[in-house]
Design a protein around this motif. Structure first.
Motif, short mmCIF file in Angstrom:
data_model
loop_
_atom_site.label_atom_id
_atom_site.label_comp_id
_atom_site.label_asym_id
_atom_site.label_seq_id
_atom_site.Cartn_x
_atom_site.Cartn_y
_atom_site.Cartn_z
N GLY A 40 27.75 49.26 88.42
CA GLY A 40 29.12 48.66 87.75
C GLY A 40 28.68 47.22 88.10
N ILE A 41 28.19 46.53 89.06
CA ILE A 41 28.03 45.23 89.42
C ILE A 41 26.90 44.83 88.14
CG2 ILE A 41 26.40 45.42 91.14
CD1 ILE A 41 29.28 42.69 90.68
N GLN A 42 25.87 45.74 88.08
CA GLN A 42 24.76 45.22 87.09
C GLN A 42 25.33 45.25 85.75
OE1 GLN A 42 21.86 43.92 87.94
NE2 GLN A 42 22.27 44.19 89.98
N VAL A 43 25.95 46.21 85.28
CA VAL A 43 26.71 46.01 83.95
C VAL A 43 27.58 44.69 83.86
CG1 VAL A 43 28.46 46.94 82.66
CG2 VAL A 43 26.81 48.52 83.57
N ALA A 44 28.24 44.42 84.88
CA ALA A 44 29.04 43.07 84.72
C ALA A 44 28.15 42.10 84.61
CB ALA A 44 30.05 43.09 85.96
N ILE A 45 27.12 41.98 85.38
CA ILE A 45 25.97 40.81 85.23
C ILE A 45 25.73 40.72 83.97
CG2 ILE A 45 23.84 40.07 85.73
CD1 ILE A 45 24.42 41.08 88.64
N GLY A 46 25.23 41.73 83.26
CA GLY A 46 24.73 41.73 81.80
C GLY A 46 25.98 41.47 80.89
N LEU A 47 26.95 41.85 80.92
CA LEU A 47 28.07 41.52 80.08
C LEU A 47 28.47 39.96 80.33
CD1 LEU A 47 30.44 44.53 80.15
CD2 LEU A 47 28.96 43.91 78.48
N MET A 48 28.46 39.53 81.48
CA MET A 48 28.64 38.00 81.88
C MET A 48 27.44 37.01 81.16
SD MET A 48 28.34 35.76 85.30
CE MET A 48 26.82 35.98 85.55
N LEU A 49 26.32 37.78 81.31
CA LEU A 49 25.22 36.90 80.64
C LEU A 49 25.49 36.83 79.09
CD1 LEU A 49 22.29 35.69 80.49
CD2 LEU A 49 21.46 37.87 80.42
N ALA A 50 25.77 38.07 78.61
CA ALA A 50 26.12 37.77 76.99
C ALA A 50 27.26 36.94 76.81
CB ALA A 50 26.34 39.48 76.80
N ALA A 51 28.24 36.82 77.61
CA ALA A 51 29.47 36.07 77.34
C ALA A 51 29.03 34.55 77.28
CB ALA A 51 30.68 36.21 78.25
N TYR A 52 28.31 34.24 78.50
CA TYR A 52 27.85 32.79 78.59
C TYR A 52 26.88 32.28 77.76
CZ TYR A 52 27.77 28.80 81.14
OH TYR A 52 27.67 27.24 81.68
N ALA A 53 25.89 33.36 77.26
CA ALA A 53 25.02 33.18 76.23
C ALA A 53 25.48 32.74 74.71
CB ALA A 53 23.91 34.04 76.16
N ASN A 54 26.98 33.56 74.68
CA ASN A 54 27.47 33.35 73.37
C ASN A 54 28.04 32.01 73.22
OD1 ASN A 54 28.24 34.42 71.12
ND2 ASN A 54 30.34 34.62 71.86
N LEU A 55 28.11 31.36 74.23
CA LEU A 55 28.73 30.09 74.32
C LEU A 55 27.77 29.06 74.09
CD1 LEU A 55 31.49 30.29 77.49
CD2 LEU A 55 31.68 30.49 74.96
N MET A 56 26.29 29.17 74.17
CA MET A 56 25.58 28.32 74.19
C MET A 56 25.35 27.50 72.97
SD MET A 56 22.08 30.04 75.90
CE MET A 56 20.91 28.97 75.25
N PRO A 57 25.68 28.13 71.89
CA PRO A 57 25.29 27.39 70.38
C PRO A 57 26.37 26.21 70.29
CG PRO A 57 24.82 29.70 70.07
CD PRO A 57 25.40 29.62 71.47
N LYS A 58 27.40 26.27 70.93
CA LYS A 58 28.72 25.58 70.85
C LYS A 58 28.54 24.40 71.70
CE LYS A 58 31.33 29.67 69.85
NZ LYS A 58 30.34 30.84 70.08
N GLN A 59 27.38 24.29 72.32
CA GLN A 59 27.45 23.31 73.29
C GLN A 59 26.46 21.94 73.13
OE1 GLN A 59 26.13 24.69 77.29
NE2 GLN A 59 27.93 26.01 77.27
#
Length: 138
Positions: A40-59
Motif C-alpha cells: 500500500g505504501i509503495q503504491v502510494a509512493i508510485g502515485l505520488m511520483l506520478a502526480a508530482y511528475a505531472n506538475l513538472m512541465p508547468k514549472q
C-alpha cells in the motif's frame, strides 16, 4: 519560493503521511498484514511520483531567449512524461506483481526514467550552451 508553488508538495506530503499512518494503524489492528501495508505504501509512493511528475512541465520560467525557453520546456515535458509513466508503473507493479519482482523491477523502472530525464536535460543544456542560446535577452 512562494506558497503557491509549495501547496501541491505540501498536499502530497500530507496525503503520504495520512496513507502511511492509516496503513500502520490498520496493520496494528490486524486488518492488513505487513506485506499488504508495504504494498500500500509503495503504491502510494508510485502515485505520488506520478502526480508530482505531472506538475513538472508547468514549472517553466520565461526569462531567457525563446530557444532556451523551448529547450527547457522540452526537457520538462520529457521528464514529466517519463517520471509520470514510471510512477504509474511503480504503483502497478507493487499492486499486482509478486513482492520479489515488484521490489526489483519497480526500482529499475524509476531509475530508468531518471536516467532518461537527466540525460535529456543534460543533452538539451549542452546543445543550448554550445549554440549560445542560453544568454539572457538584451
Amino acid at each position: 519560493m512562494t506558497l503557491k508553488s509549495l501547496t501541491p508538495a505540501l498536499i502530497l506530503a500530507g496525503l503520504m503521511l495520512a496513507v502511511a499512518g492509516g496503513l500502520r494503524l490498520a496493520e496494528g489492528a490486524g486488518l492488513v498484514d505487513a506485506d499488504m501495508a508495504r504494498r500500500g505504501i509503495q503504491v502510494a509512493i508510485g502515485l505520488m511520483l506520478a502526480a508530482y511528475a505531472n506538475l513538472m512541465p508547468k514549472q517553466i520560467r520565461r526569462w531567457r531567449s525563446a530557444r532556451a525557453d523551448a529547450r527547457e520546456q522540452a526537457a520538462l515535458r520529457v521528464g514529466g512524461w517519463s517520471l509520470t509513466l514510471a510512477g504509474l508503473a511503480h504503483a502497478g507493479l507493487w499492486a499486482f506483481a509478486p513482492l520479489a519482482i515488484a521490489d526489483t523491477v519497480a526500482m529499475m523502472v524509476v531509475a530508468g526514467a531518471m536516467v532518461v530525464t537527466l540525460g535529456f536535460a543534460v543533452w538539451s543544456l549542452t546543445l543550448c550552451r554550445s549554440t549560445g542560446e542560453g544568454a539572457a535577452r538584451s
